[in-house]
Design a protein around this motif. Structure first.
Motif, PDB file in Angstrom:
ATOM      1  N   SER A 191       0.850  -1.176   0.000  1.00  0.00           N
ATOM      2  CA  SER A 191       0.000   0.000   0.000  1.00  0.00           C
ATOM      3  C   SER A 191       0.890   1.232   0.000  1.00  0.00           C
ATOM      4  N   ARG A 192       0.299   2.433   0.221  1.00  0.00           N
ATOM      5  CA  ARG A 192       1.138   3.627   0.176  1.00  0.00           C
ATOM      6  C   ARG A 192       2.026   3.735   1.412  1.00  0.00           C
ATOM      7  N   ALA A 193       1.405   3.592   2.601  1.00  0.00           N
ATOM      8  CA  ALA A 193       2.174   3.836   3.821  1.00  0.00           C
ATOM      9  C   ALA A 193       2.233   2.614   4.746  1.00  0.00           C
ATOM     10  N   THR A 194       1.325   1.664   4.560  1.00  0.00           N
ATOM     11  CA  THR A 194       1.233   0.533   5.497  1.00  0.00           C
ATOM     12  C   THR A 194       1.146  -0.766   4.689  1.00  0.00           C
ATOM     13  N   VAL A 195       0.766  -1.850   5.368  1.00  0.00           N
ATOM     14  CA  VAL A 195       0.508  -3.084   4.617  1.00  0.00           C
ATOM     15  C   VAL A 195      -1.004  -3.322   4.507  1.00  0.00           C
ATOM     16  N   ARG A 196      -1.771  -2.297   4.889  1.00  0.00           N
ATOM     17  CA  ARG A 196      -3.229  -2.424   4.824  1.00  0.00           C
ATOM     18  C   ARG A 196      -3.737  -2.105   3.424  1.00  0.00           C
ATOM     19  N   PRO A 197      -4.840  -2.754   3.003  1.00  0.00           N
ATOM     20  CA  PRO A 197      -5.386  -2.422   1.687  1.00  0.00           C
ATOM     21  C   PRO A 197      -6.045  -1.042   1.702  1.00  0.00           C
ATOM     22  N   THR A 198      -6.203  -0.482   0.525  1.00  0.00           N
ATOM     23  CA  THR A 198      -6.999   0.731   0.371  1.00  0.00           C
ATOM     24  C   THR A 198      -8.458   0.360   0.528  1.00  0.00           C
ATOM     25  N   LYS A 199      -9.207   1.201   1.204  1.00  0.00           N
ATOM     26  CA  LYS A 199     -10.653   0.974   1.283  1.00  0.00           C
ATOM     27  C   LYS A 199     -11.374   2.167   0.665  1.00  0.00           C
ATOM     28  N   TRP A 200     -12.396   1.890  -0.107  1.00  0.00           N
ATOM     29  CA  TRP A 200     -13.296   2.949  -0.583  1.00  0.00           C
ATOM     30  C   TRP A 200     -14.444   2.994   0.407  1.00  0.00           C
ATOM     31  N   VAL A 201     -14.593   4.128   1.075  1.00  0.00           N
ATOM     32  CA  VAL A 201     -15.566   4.213   2.166  1.00  0.00           C
ATOM     33  C   VAL A 201     -16.572   5.334   1.942  1.00  0.00           C
ATOM     34  N   LEU A 202     -17.792   5.079   2.432  1.00  0.00           N
ATOM     35  CA  LEU A 202     -18.827   6.103   2.464  1.00  0.00           C
ATOM     36  C   LEU A 202     -18.637   6.869   3.765  1.00  0.00           C
ATOM     37  N   VAL A 203     -18.456   8.182   3.641  1.00  0.00           N
ATOM     38  CA  VAL A 203     -18.041   8.981   4.785  1.00  0.00           C
ATOM     39  C   VAL A 203     -18.959  10.187   4.957  1.00  0.00           C
ATOM     40  N   VAL A 204     -19.276  10.509   6.208  1.00  0.00           N
ATOM     41  CA  VAL A 204     -20.106  11.690   6.523  1.00  0.00           C
ATOM     42  C   VAL A 204     -19.459  12.425   7.699  1.00  0.00           C
ATOM     43  N   PRO A 205     -19.882  13.659   7.979  1.00  0.00           N
ATOM     44  CA  PRO A 205     -19.371  14.324   9.177  1.00  0.00           C
ATOM     45  C   PRO A 205     -19.785  13.534  10.430  1.00  0.00           C
ATOM     46  N   GLU A 206     -18.967  13.606  11.479  1.00  0.00           N
ATOM     47  CA  GLU A 206     -19.235  12.897  12.749  1.00  0.00           C
ATOM     48  C   GLU A 206     -20.700  13.018  13.161  1.00  0.00           C
ATOM     49  N   ASP A 207     -21.245  14.258  13.083  1.00  0.00           N
ATOM     50  CA  ASP A 207     -22.587  14.509  13.638  1.00  0.00           C
ATOM     51  C   ASP A 207     -23.700  14.419  12.585  1.00  0.00           C
ATOM     52  N   SER A 208     -23.408  13.820  11.442  1.00  0.00           N
ATOM     53  CA  SER A 208     -24.434  13.711  10.399  1.00  0.00           C
ATOM     54  C   SER A 208     -25.526  12.727  10.820  1.00  0.00           C
ATOM     55  N   PRO A 209     -26.784  12.985  10.418  1.00  0.00           N
ATOM     56  CA  PRO A 209     -27.852  12.013  10.721  1.00  0.00           C
ATOM     57  C   PRO A 209     -27.741  10.737   9.880  1.00  0.00           C
ATOM     58  N   ILE A 210     -26.896  10.738   8.843  1.00  0.00           N
ATOM     59  CA  ILE A 210     -26.794   9.559   7.955  1.00  0.00           C
ATOM     60  C   ILE A 210     -26.101   8.411   8.693  1.00  0.00           C
ATOM     61  N   GLN A 211     -26.819   7.270   8.818  1.00  0.00           N
ATOM     62  CA  GLN A 211     -26.287   6.120   9.557  1.00  0.00           C
ATOM     63  C   GLN A 211     -26.079   4.899   8.674  1.00  0.00           C
ATOM     64  N   SER A 212     -26.770   4.869   7.520  1.00  0.00           N
ATOM     65  CA  SER A 212     -26.626   3.705   6.638  1.00  0.00           C
ATOM     66  C   SER A 212     -26.838   4.152   5.200  1.00  0.00           C
ATOM     67  N   VAL A 213     -26.542   3.262   4.276  1.00  0.00           N
ATOM     68  CA  VAL A 213     -26.690   3.583   2.848  1.00  0.00           C
ATOM     69  C   VAL A 213     -28.132   3.995   2.532  1.00  0.00           C
ATOM     70  N   GLN A 214     -29.110   3.425   3.230  1.00  0.00           N
ATOM     71  CA  GLN A 214     -30.515   3.747   2.962  1.00  0.00           C
ATOM     72  C   GLN A 214     -30.811   5.234   3.205  1.00  0.00           C
ATOM     73  N   ASP A 215     -30.081   5.831   4.135  1.00  0.00           N
ATOM     74  CA  ASP A 215     -30.308   7.249   4.451  1.00  0.00           C
ATOM     75  C   ASP A 215     -29.803   8.185   3.351  1.00  0.00           C
ATOM     76  N   ASN A 222     -10.330  15.367   9.536  1.00  0.00           N
ATOM     77  CA  ASN A 222     -11.460  16.172   9.077  1.00  0.00           C
ATOM     78  C   ASN A 222     -12.744  15.878   9.849  1.00  0.00           C
ATOM     79  N   ASN A 223     -12.627  15.213  11.014  1.00  0.00           N
ATOM     80  CA  ASN A 223     -13.788  14.893  11.865  1.00  0.00           C
ATOM     81  C   ASN A 223     -14.904  14.198  11.094  1.00  0.00           C
ATOM     82  N   LEU A 224     -14.535  13.162  10.402  1.00  0.00           N
ATOM     83  CA  LEU A 224     -15.511  12.430   9.602  1.00  0.00           C
ATOM     84  C   LEU A 224     -15.742  11.037  10.194  1.00  0.00           C
ATOM     85  N   ARG A 225     -16.813  10.398   9.748  1.00  0.00           N
ATOM     86  CA  ARG A 225     -17.187   9.073  10.257  1.00  0.00           C
ATOM     87  C   ARG A 225     -17.467   8.152   9.063  1.00  0.00           C
TER      88      ARG A 225
END
Ligand SMILES: Nc1ncnc2c1ncn2[C@@H]1O[C@H](COP(=O)(O)OP(=O)(O)OP(=O)(O)O)[C@@H](O)[C@H]1O
Ligand SMILES: O=P(O)(O)OC[C@H]1O[C@H](OP(=O)(O)OP(=O)(O)O)[C@H](O)[C@@H]1O
Ligand SMILES: [Mg+2]
Length: 291
Positions: A90-114, A172-175
């Protein structure tokens, strides 16, 4: 005229770790300032630095014989490629890259359905659209040219971005709401090139060396002499990757042991071996392991 293998290496996040890996495998790539056609110590290679996102397509279309690029980008062209090896770096570690769905910490979005009816920014539009379709969600997906983290929540409701160490997300205080895809780089060939006997042989030999280099990472060799009476106890202690090689010494009652261990256990293991009577303990670096 001697034959050449056209190989693409990824320009961008994977460039430096890829060139380091090739060097460890024995292929020295000489970069010039801003040059995109590096030379190497292997005159049979014709090297192109191409964006990771585009390598899959140029291989699939047969313009490039082979290349190293992320599974995330190349998998869209899978039917025209031969996947020769997953390369777990990987770039910096031995962990794979992950493509993630990300929102601000305090966003009401909790799942893909939202995400229904919401706005999402990403560099991976196709990856995101496939994910939404798979989950039966309708949302607006827009292409992002980068610095994607800055866009939530004021410009869009959520982003889909790449993460490796997670430090950008924390900064960036994201979740993370969900992981869409995990990806390592792979060594691919175009189907066309793999049907050429010379190119196939060249690629197979190169893949063997690159895999051997990766296999050796984080491992060291260990050699020692040992009183035969301690042998059983030492063998039980050795977290050997394979059965250790044991050779009888000229001196009666002594044996020599050689094995491979993970480098991180060496500092615990070597003092233990010394206590069991081992002598002449040598730890040495490894650059290739071919199982
Ligand atoms: N932080 C990272 N750690 C490990 N791999 C990464 C990282 N960022 C990107 N990659 C991998 O590098 C390849 C290219 O990533 P990406 O599409 O983000 O382009 P990039 O090379 O990072 O350039 P850009 O600056 O445009 O984002 C992908 O296969 C991706 O999985
Ligand atoms: O989890 P981390 O280890 O922090 O890695 C993730 C970061 O790496 C990528 O950025 P890149 O350097 O490609 O810049 P970009 O924002 O222009 O894509 C990605 O977009 C994240 O910002
Ligand atoms: Mg990036």
């Amino acid at each position: 005229m001697s034959q050449k293998l056209k190989i693409a290496l990824p320009k961008g996040s994977l460039q430096n770790p890829t060139i380091q890996l090739l060097e460890q495998a024995g292929f020295n790539v000489y970069m010039s300032d801003r040059g995109l056609r590096p030379n190497s110590n292997d005159g049979e290679l014709d090297i192109y630095l191409i964006r990771a996102q585009e390598i899959g397509r140029y291989m699939a279309e047969g313009f490039i014989d082979c290349g190293i690029t992320g599974y995330d980008w190349a998998s869209a062209h899978e039917e025209n490629l031969v996947d020769l090896a997953e390369l777990p770096y990987s770039r910096a570690t031995v962990r794979p890259t992950k493509w993630v769905l990300v929102v601000p910490e305090d966003s009401p979005i909790q799942s893909v359905q939202d995400l229904e009816g919401k706005r999402i920014a990403t560099e991976g539009v196709e990856i995101t659209q496939n994910y939404l379709k798979h989950n039966g969600v309708n949302a607006h997906v827009e292409y992002s040219w980068g610095a994607t983290e800055v866009k939530v929540p004021d410009l869009v409701d959520a982003i889909v971005d790449v993460t490796e160490t997670g430090s950008s997300i924390r900064a960036n205080n994201l979740r993370i709401v969900d992981t869409l895809l995990t990806s390592f780089p792979h060594f691919y060939s175009s189907k066309q090139a793999y049907s050429d006997e010379w190119k196939k042989a060249k690629m197979d030999r190169m893949v063997l060396m690159v895999k051997a280099a990766l296999e050796a990472r984080g491992k060291v060799g260990l050699k020692m002499n040992l009183p035969e009476k301690s042998l059983q106890e030492v063998i039980e202690k050795l977290p050997s990757l394979r059965r250790p090689t044991i050779a009888r010494l000229a001196e009666d009652g002594w044996v020599a042991i050689e094995t491979i261990i993970e480098d991180k256990v060496a500092r615990h293991l070597i003092p233990d071996l010394k206590e069991l009577g081992a002598e002449g303990i040598i730890e040495y670096p490894l650059t290739k392991i071919v199982p």
